[in-house]
Design an enzyme around this catalytic site. Structure first.
Site, PDB file in Angstrom:
ATOM      1  N   PRO A 140      11.081  -4.936  -1.408  1.00 25.08           N
ATOM      2  CA  PRO A 140      12.162  -4.025  -1.801  1.00 25.08           C
ATOM      3  C   PRO A 140      11.956  -2.636  -1.210  1.00 25.08           C
ATOM      4  CG  PRO A 140      10.920  -4.746  -3.740  1.00 25.08           C
ATOM      5  CD  PRO A 140      10.254  -5.320  -2.547  1.00 25.08           C
ATOM      6  N   GLU A 141      12.889  -2.214  -0.370  1.00 23.66           N
ATOM      7  CA  GLU A 141      12.893  -0.860   0.161  1.00 23.66           C
ATOM      8  C   GLU A 141      14.108  -0.151  -0.421  1.00 23.66           C
ATOM      9  OE1 GLU A 141      12.166  -0.879   4.432  1.00 23.66           O
ATOM     10  OE2 GLU A 141      11.196  -2.825   4.284  1.00 23.66           O
ATOM     11  N   LYS A 196      11.763   4.509  -3.104  1.00 25.88           N
ATOM     12  CA  LYS A 196      11.618   3.181  -3.712  1.00 25.88           C
ATOM     13  C   LYS A 196      11.320   3.265  -5.199  1.00 25.88           C
ATOM     14  CE  LYS A 196       9.479   1.928   0.669  1.00 25.88           C
ATOM     15  NZ  LYS A 196       8.213   1.536   1.308  1.00 25.88           N
ATOM     16  N   HIS A 251       6.733 -15.313 -14.133  1.00 25.06           N
ATOM     17  CA  HIS A 251       5.933 -14.111 -13.914  1.00 25.06           C
ATOM     18  C   HIS A 251       6.465 -12.919 -14.691  1.00 25.06           C
ATOM     19  CE1 HIS A 251       3.636 -16.256 -10.931  1.00 25.06           C
ATOM     20  NE2 HIS A 251       4.742 -16.573 -10.282  1.00 25.06           N
ATOM     21  N   ARG A 266       3.263 -10.762  -7.740  1.00 25.02           N
ATOM     22  CA  ARG A 266       2.014 -10.253  -7.167  1.00 25.02           C
ATOM     23  C   ARG A 266       1.444  -9.043  -7.891  1.00 25.02           C
ATOM     24  NH1 ARG A 266       3.962 -10.781  -0.925  1.00 25.02           N
ATOM     25  NH2 ARG A 266       5.633 -12.033  -1.758  1.00 25.02           N
ATOM     26  N   ARG A 285      -0.036  -5.089   9.348  1.00 26.27           N
ATOM     27  CA  ARG A 285       1.315  -5.596   9.128  1.00 26.27           C
ATOM     28  C   ARG A 285       2.000  -5.797  10.476  1.00 26.27           C
ATOM     29  NH1 ARG A 285       3.208  -0.979   5.314  1.00 26.27           N
ATOM     30  NH2 ARG A 285       1.055  -1.228   4.753  1.00 26.27           N
TER      31      ARG A 285
END
Length: 289
Positions: A2-3, A61, A95, A115, A272
């Site tokens: 998510p940006e 964000k 989750h 995560r 990355r």
DNA sequence: ATAAGGCCCTGCTCGC
DNA sequence: TGCGAGCAGGGCCTTA
């Protein structure tokens, strides 16, 4: 994942549903999800109970819900965080980390995060340099390019003072916020700059082109409801966006450039992936990483 | 002060 | 079939 565009989609969903609703109870199911709330989970719950949501705001964000108590419930989605508004009778997600019940008993606000890079916390609001209320823990986060108060001149000056690679600078949330790996690659492709271009050698027209590209790609993504590759990023109703179809660089290794048909390449730095066109975005003579 | 590298996390995919 | 390696990577922290 998510940006800025994805977080903005979530903010709008929260804004529509939560205004004027009052918190009844909060359940923390995973301590790591409130790790940045230093007074602990019990305090986190206590400071939310019986407060009323005033609005939903965002910078980069980060998003937060100002409360009538003067505090704000702040969230960062990290890599895999979701904020969902779900009927209270529906079973919890696998989750599910934090659950917020409201006094009307209808929908729950659910923080779901596979995560656990994301987090929620309750923070005091303080005024930034322009008098805009901001959670105290994110005063170091720069304005994002879609913020009407974003200062292009100041950004250009700060960028040219850096001695680093362009993409690294774009990902630095204290310089400009809201840009992550995906939109960095998309914007760089659009304005034909290489990720390793040394910031101190940029010229103002290039910075302006870069800012235009960032704003353009983010605006288009927002119109499509954000980018999704899988079910990890969703809006408050659990629905995916469609902008992954609009990506021209990210994830397109060995696929033809939409401008010149040269095969795009994937390179790794900062642990990355970076995707770029070897012809449209030639590497600089002096690369910085 | 700035720059750069390490670390935290889980689930999925891949190769042997 | 099992299993470890690799990958996804934002932001805080530490070090230089």
């Amino acid at each position: 994942m998510p940006e800025l565009p994805e977080v903005e989609v979530v903010r709008r969903g929260l804004h529509n549903w939560l205004i004027d609703r009052t918190v009844a109870d909060v359940t923390v199911l995973h301590p790591r999800s409130v790790r940045r709330h230093l007074p602990g989970a019990t305090d986190f719950v206590a400071r939310l109970a019986h407060t009323r949501v005033v609005e939903a705001r965002r910078r980069g964000k980060y998003l937060w819900l100002p409360l009538d108590s003067g505090d704000a419930l702040m969230a960062h989605l990290g890599m895999s965080g979701q904020l969902l508004l779900r009927p209270a009778h529906e079973p919890g997600e696998r989750h599910l980390r934090i659950r917020v019940d409201f006094t009307d008993g209808q929908r729950q606000l659910r923080f779901v995060d596979q995560r656990t890079f994301g987090h929620l916390l309750v923070d005091k609001l303080v005024d930034d340099d322009a008098g805009v209320p901001l959670p105290s823990l994110i005063t170091h986060i720069a304005r994002d390019p879609l913020d009407p108060a974003f200062d292009d001149d100041a950004f250009a000056a700060a960028l040219l003072r850096r001695r680093t690679g362009l993409k690294r600078a774009l990902l630095d949330q204290s310089l400009v916020s809201g840009i992550g790996n995906i939109y960095a690659d998309e914007a760089l492709w659009q304005c034909r700059l290489h990720w390793a271009a040394p910031t101190e050698r940029l010229r103002r027209p290039q910075v302006d082109a870069l800012l235009s590209a960032v704003r353009d790609v983010m605006t288009r993504a927002l119109a499509e409801g954000g980018t999704s590759f899988d079910s990890l990023y969703v809006n408050v109703n659990g629905e995916s966006g469609y902008f992954s179809r609009g990506l021209r660089a990210y994830g397109r290794a060995d696929l033809p450039c939409e401008r010149c048909a040269t095969l795009l390449r994937r390179e790794v730095f900062m642990n990355r992936s970076s995707f770029s066109c070897p012809k449209c975005q030639p590497p600089p003579e002096f690369a910085r990483f």
